[in-house]
Design a protein around this motif. Sequence first.
Motif, PDB file in Angstrom:
ATOM      1  N   LYS A  53       0.662  48.936 -70.751  1.00  0.00           N
ATOM      2  CA  LYS A  53       0.319  49.960 -69.767  1.00  0.00           C
ATOM      3  C   LYS A  53       1.077  51.232 -70.102  1.00  0.00           C
ATOM      4  CE  LYS A  53       0.294  50.797 -64.744  1.00  0.00           C
ATOM      5  NZ  LYS A  53       0.690  50.252 -63.414  1.00  0.00           N
ATOM      6  N   VAL A  54       0.393  52.363 -70.073  1.00  0.00           N
ATOM      7  CA  VAL A  54       1.021  53.668 -70.282  1.00  0.00           C
ATOM      8  C   VAL A  54       0.560  54.563 -69.136  1.00  0.00           C
ATOM      9  CG1 VAL A  54       1.292  55.647 -71.816  1.00  0.00           C
ATOM     10  CG2 VAL A  54       1.003  53.352 -72.788  1.00  0.00           C
ATOM     11  N   TYR A  55       1.522  55.165 -68.429  1.00  0.00           N
ATOM     12  CA  TYR A  55       1.142  55.921 -67.242  1.00  0.00           C
ATOM     13  C   TYR A  55       2.179  56.992 -66.891  1.00  0.00           C
ATOM     14  CZ  TYR A  55       4.600  53.074 -64.725  1.00  0.00           C
ATOM     15  OH  TYR A  55       5.762  52.477 -64.308  1.00  0.00           O
ATOM     16  N   TYR A  56       1.746  57.986 -66.100  1.00  0.00           N
ATOM     17  CA  TYR A  56       2.624  59.035 -65.572  1.00  0.00           C
ATOM     18  C   TYR A  56       2.929  58.747 -64.107  1.00  0.00           C
ATOM     19  CZ  TYR A  56       1.361  62.051 -69.559  1.00  0.00           C
ATOM     20  OH  TYR A  56       1.166  62.571 -70.814  1.00  0.00           O
ATOM     21  N   ASP A  57       4.085  59.215 -63.651  1.00  0.00           N
ATOM     22  CA  ASP A  57       4.298  59.259 -62.207  1.00  0.00           C
ATOM     23  C   ASP A  57       3.984  60.665 -61.710  1.00  0.00           C
ATOM     24  OD1 ASP A  57       6.514  60.857 -62.713  1.00  0.00           O
ATOM     25  OD2 ASP A  57       7.995  59.436 -61.950  1.00  0.00           O
ATOM     26  N   GLU A  58       4.323  60.944 -60.448  1.00  0.00           N
ATOM     27  CA  GLU A  58       3.876  62.180 -59.805  1.00  0.00           C
ATOM     28  C   GLU A  58       4.381  63.444 -60.500  1.00  0.00           C
ATOM     29  OE1 GLU A  58       4.039  58.721 -57.161  1.00  0.00           O
ATOM     30  OE2 GLU A  58       5.618  59.752 -58.301  1.00  0.00           O
ATOM     31  N   VAL A  59       5.661  63.456 -60.933  1.00  0.00           N
ATOM     32  CA  VAL A  59       6.249  64.693 -61.465  1.00  0.00           C
ATOM     33  C   VAL A  59       6.142  64.821 -62.980  1.00  0.00           C
ATOM     34  CG1 VAL A  59       7.853  64.875 -59.530  1.00  0.00           C
ATOM     35  CG2 VAL A  59       8.606  63.764 -61.671  1.00  0.00           C
ATOM     36  N   GLY A  60       5.631  63.761 -63.656  1.00  0.00           N
ATOM     37  CA  GLY A  60       5.429  63.866 -65.097  1.00  0.00           C
ATOM     38  C   GLY A  60       6.288  62.976 -65.957  1.00  0.00           C
ATOM     39  N   GLY A 169      -0.450  69.672 -64.107  1.00  0.00           N
ATOM     40  CA  GLY A 169      -1.205  68.526 -63.614  1.00  0.00           C
ATOM     41  C   GLY A 169      -0.405  67.558 -62.774  1.00  0.00           C
ATOM     42  N   PHE A 170       0.741  67.991 -62.250  1.00  0.00           N
ATOM     43  CA  PHE A 170       1.597  67.085 -61.487  1.00  0.00           C
ATOM     44  C   PHE A 170       1.822  67.602 -60.075  1.00  0.00           C
ATOM     45  CE2 PHE A 170       2.519  66.566 -66.020  1.00  0.00           C
ATOM     46  CZ  PHE A 170       2.136  65.239 -66.154  1.00  0.00           C
ATOM     47  N   ARG A 171       2.542  66.819 -59.262  1.00  0.00           N
ATOM     48  CA  ARG A 171       2.668  67.140 -57.842  1.00  0.00           C
ATOM     49  C   ARG A 171       3.938  66.507 -57.273  1.00  0.00           C
ATOM     50  NH1 ARG A 171       1.682  62.541 -54.925  1.00  0.00           N
ATOM     51  NH2 ARG A 171       0.467  60.894 -55.941  1.00  0.00           N
ATOM     52  N   PHE A 172       4.255  66.895 -56.048  1.00  0.00           N
ATOM     53  CA  PHE A 172       5.327  66.233 -55.311  1.00  0.00           C
ATOM     54  C   PHE A 172       4.821  64.891 -54.776  1.00  0.00           C
ATOM     55  CE2 PHE A 172       6.792  70.694 -54.614  1.00  0.00           C
ATOM     56  CZ  PHE A 172       8.069  70.560 -55.154  1.00  0.00           C
ATOM     57  N   LYS A 173       5.750  63.964 -54.561  1.00  0.00           N
ATOM     58  CA  LYS A 173       5.399  62.724 -53.890  1.00  0.00           C
ATOM     59  C   LYS A 173       5.010  62.997 -52.441  1.00  0.00           C
ATOM     60  CE  LYS A 173       7.668  58.880 -56.225  1.00  0.00           C
ATOM     61  NZ  LYS A 173       8.607  57.754 -56.085  1.00  0.00           N
ATOM     62  N   THR A 174       4.166  62.134 -51.896  1.00  0.00           N
ATOM     63  CA  THR A 174       3.845  62.176 -50.474  1.00  0.00           C
ATOM     64  C   THR A 174       4.519  60.989 -49.790  1.00  0.00           C
ATOM     65  OG1 THR A 174       1.876  60.776 -50.653  1.00  0.00           O
ATOM     66  CG2 THR A 174       1.594  63.146 -51.065  1.00  0.00           C
ATOM     67  N   ASP A 175       4.417  60.935 -48.486  1.00  0.00           N
ATOM     68  CA  ASP A 175       5.012  59.824 -47.737  1.00  0.00           C
ATOM     69  C   ASP A 175       4.371  58.493 -48.095  1.00  0.00           C
ATOM     70  OD1 ASP A 175       6.683  61.597 -46.496  1.00  0.00           O
ATOM     71  OD2 ASP A 175       5.397  61.835 -44.715  1.00  0.00           O
ATOM     72  N   ASP A 176       3.173  58.553 -48.670  1.00  0.00           N
ATOM     73  CA  ASP A 176       2.467  57.309 -49.023  1.00  0.00           C
ATOM     74  C   ASP A 176       2.874  56.780 -50.399  1.00  0.00           C
ATOM     75  OD1 ASP A 176       0.998  57.383 -46.646  1.00  0.00           O
ATOM     76  OD2 ASP A 176      -0.531  58.692 -47.537  1.00  0.00           O
ATOM     77  N   ASP A 177       3.613  57.581 -51.171  1.00  0.00           N
ATOM     78  CA  ASP A 177       4.037  57.142 -52.500  1.00  0.00           C
ATOM     79  C   ASP A 177       5.310  56.304 -52.374  1.00  0.00           C
ATOM     80  OD1 ASP A 177       2.018  58.475 -54.048  1.00  0.00           O
ATOM     81  OD2 ASP A 177       3.027  60.353 -53.558  1.00  0.00           O
ATOM     82  N   PRO A 178       5.280  55.044 -52.805  1.00  0.00           N
ATOM     83  CA  PRO A 178       6.429  54.162 -52.573  1.00  0.00           C
ATOM     84  C   PRO A 178       7.590  54.422 -53.526  1.00  0.00           C
ATOM     85  CG  PRO A 178       4.751  53.007 -53.835  1.00  0.00           C
ATOM     86  CD  PRO A 178       4.169  54.347 -53.477  1.00  0.00           C
ATOM     87  N   LYS A 179       8.767  54.074 -53.062  1.00  0.00           N
ATOM     88  CA  LYS A 179       9.961  54.071 -53.904  1.00  0.00           C
ATOM     89  C   LYS A 179       9.960  52.785 -54.722  1.00  0.00           C
ATOM     90  CE  LYS A 179      14.938  53.476 -53.160  1.00  0.00           C
ATOM     91  NZ  LYS A 179      15.989  53.507 -52.122  1.00  0.00           N
ATOM     92  N   ARG A 180      10.292  52.889 -55.995  1.00  0.00           N
ATOM     93  CA  ARG A 180      10.252  51.703 -56.848  1.00  0.00           C
ATOM     94  C   ARG A 180      11.361  50.714 -56.476  1.00  0.00           C
ATOM     95  NH1 ARG A 180       8.690  52.568 -63.084  1.00  0.00           N
ATOM     96  NH2 ARG A 180       8.989  50.304 -62.924  1.00  0.00           N
ATOM     97  N   GLN A 181      10.968  49.461 -56.357  1.00  0.00           N
ATOM     98  CA  GLN A 181      11.901  48.394 -56.022  1.00  0.00           C
ATOM     99  C   GLN A 181      12.022  47.359 -57.137  1.00  0.00           C
ATOM    100  OE1 GLN A 181      13.588  48.484 -53.226  1.00  0.00           O
ATOM    101  NE2 GLN A 181      12.464  49.945 -51.954  1.00  0.00           N
ATOM    102  N   ASP A 182      11.227  47.523 -58.193  1.00  0.00           N
ATOM    103  CA  ASP A 182      11.135  46.477 -59.217  1.00  0.00           C
ATOM    104  C   ASP A 182      12.165  46.598 -60.333  1.00  0.00           C
ATOM    105  OD1 ASP A 182       9.558  48.886 -59.866  1.00  0.00           O
ATOM    106  OD2 ASP A 182       9.118  47.827 -61.743  1.00  0.00           O
ATOM    107  N   ILE A 183      12.830  47.748 -60.456  1.00  0.00           N
ATOM    108  CA  ILE A 183      13.745  47.963 -61.581  1.00  0.00           C
ATOM    109  C   ILE A 183      15.032  47.174 -61.359  1.00  0.00           C
ATOM    110  CG2 ILE A 183      14.985  49.667 -62.965  1.00  0.00           C
ATOM    111  CD1 ILE A 183      12.953  51.758 -61.975  1.00  0.00           C
ATOM    112  N   LYS A 184      15.348  46.271 -62.268  1.00  0.00           N
ATOM    113  CA  LYS A 184      16.504  45.390 -62.129  1.00  0.00           C
ATOM    114  C   LYS A 184      17.655  45.779 -63.049  1.00  0.00           C
ATOM    115  CE  LYS A 184      14.208  43.184 -59.094  1.00  0.00           C
ATOM    116  NZ  LYS A 184      14.502  43.470 -57.677  1.00  0.00           N
ATOM    117  N   ALA A 185      17.394  46.609 -64.033  1.00  0.00           N
ATOM    118  CA  ALA A 185      18.461  47.082 -64.933  1.00  0.00           C
ATOM    119  C   ALA A 185      17.948  48.286 -65.697  1.00  0.00           C
ATOM    120  CB  ALA A 185      18.885  45.991 -65.907  1.00  0.00           C
ATOM    121  N   PHE A 186      18.877  49.171 -66.071  1.00  0.00           N
ATOM    122  CA  PHE A 186      18.542  50.345 -66.870  1.00  0.00           C
ATOM    123  C   PHE A 186      19.593  50.505 -67.963  1.00  0.00           C
ATOM    124  CE2 PHE A 186      18.978  55.054 -67.555  1.00  0.00           C
ATOM    125  CZ  PHE A 186      17.743  55.260 -68.160  1.00  0.00           C
TER     126      PHE A 186
END
Length: 410
Positions: A53-60, A169-186
């Motif tokens: 999977k390759v994808y962008y988030d809201e801000v790029g 082509g990007f935007r600010f997050k809205t209240d409907d955009d969730p905060k990521r909870q899946d990241i377990k290590a960086f």
Amino acid sequence: MGNLGQEVEIMLDWIANFAKDSTGGVTRLLYSKEWLNTQQGLESKMKELEFDKVYYDEVGNVFGRLEGSSFKNETILTGSHVDTVKNGGIYDGQYGIVAGILALKYLKEKYGQPLRNIEVVSMAEEEGSRFPYVFLGVKNIFNMIEKEDLIGKTDTEGIKFECAMRKSGFRFKTDDDPKRQDIKAFIEAHIEQGNVLELEKKDIGVVSSIVGQRRFIFELSGQSNHAGTTPMKYRKDTLYTSSLIISNIVGKARKYSDPLVATVGKIDITPNTSNVVPGKTIFTLDVRHTNKGILKEFTDMICEDSKKIAKENDVEIDINMWMDEDPVPMDEKIVNVLKEQCNKENVNYKIMHSGAGHDSQIMAQFVPTAMIFVPSKDGISHSPLEYTETKHLEEGVNLLINSLYELAYK
């Protein structure tokens, strides 16, 4: 691993070519044409490598993912920032992205599907080189961005942040955009941007903490007067008083010794002419340490000393602390993973702190985080002269591969 070092160098040059400037450096400012071309190039590269999977988030921020087979809600993340300072080098930020892409490529080819998701991210922004805002990319991941801090902010050409964002082509997050909870290590691979590893002849730095920073503006107000007709004993000379304060700061910082550092980097003098006693002097102070208590102790002492010196010289002083960032420890478990892999592969490494800020200092507030440093030639960074030897680039990627394997495949 064959020609891994050459692969790193080829990809670093390839990314740099999207944003080479007229002086031979790299200038890739947030939401510029060069920035957008680079992110799109990285998107294409990860698709070419057949990441799941390759994808962008809201801000790029652009992500590439290997899907996990068993723990689909757990992600091990690596990467760094794609933006640069003006006329920067090809390693700062870029190296962590390249290391992450090549690590995922290698792990996919050799081991197949991981148990946990592994992602590499090319962060949209960290430097604050175009707009007066830093860590945009990592802050977006954790819903830390307040629109009010950015709306109306402009670059040096008067272009508004939100206009540049929308045009890309990007935007600010809205209240409907969730905060990521899946990241377990960086894990962030990065050039040191200092000369400790080189001087101590170490191949790898395992970062255990990122320094806290306090930054100040000192403004001294006295009286501008004729250089020939004002006797020394009647002067309210702000430059002379500033010199006493600066000498005191540097002298006491040297007595504290490592890892405390104190830097006066900018001085503005008014009227700044040869035959007038300076009536106003403004200078900056940057102080860093890994221990919050010592950082506070030193800066509080310096501020009291400075007020005393100013009073003795009949000069008014205003001290404004505009940054107060706490030191950030790295996660002990992730640091131990890096150490264990270094020991297993007989890597010549050093446990050390980072004297510069990184995306990891924000990430560490939310998820277990650690950093890999590779040496910087002569400690040079934020410059076209930035350089890291191929063997060290390869060593860093190898450590990242082995560590991601431990975290995602076991």
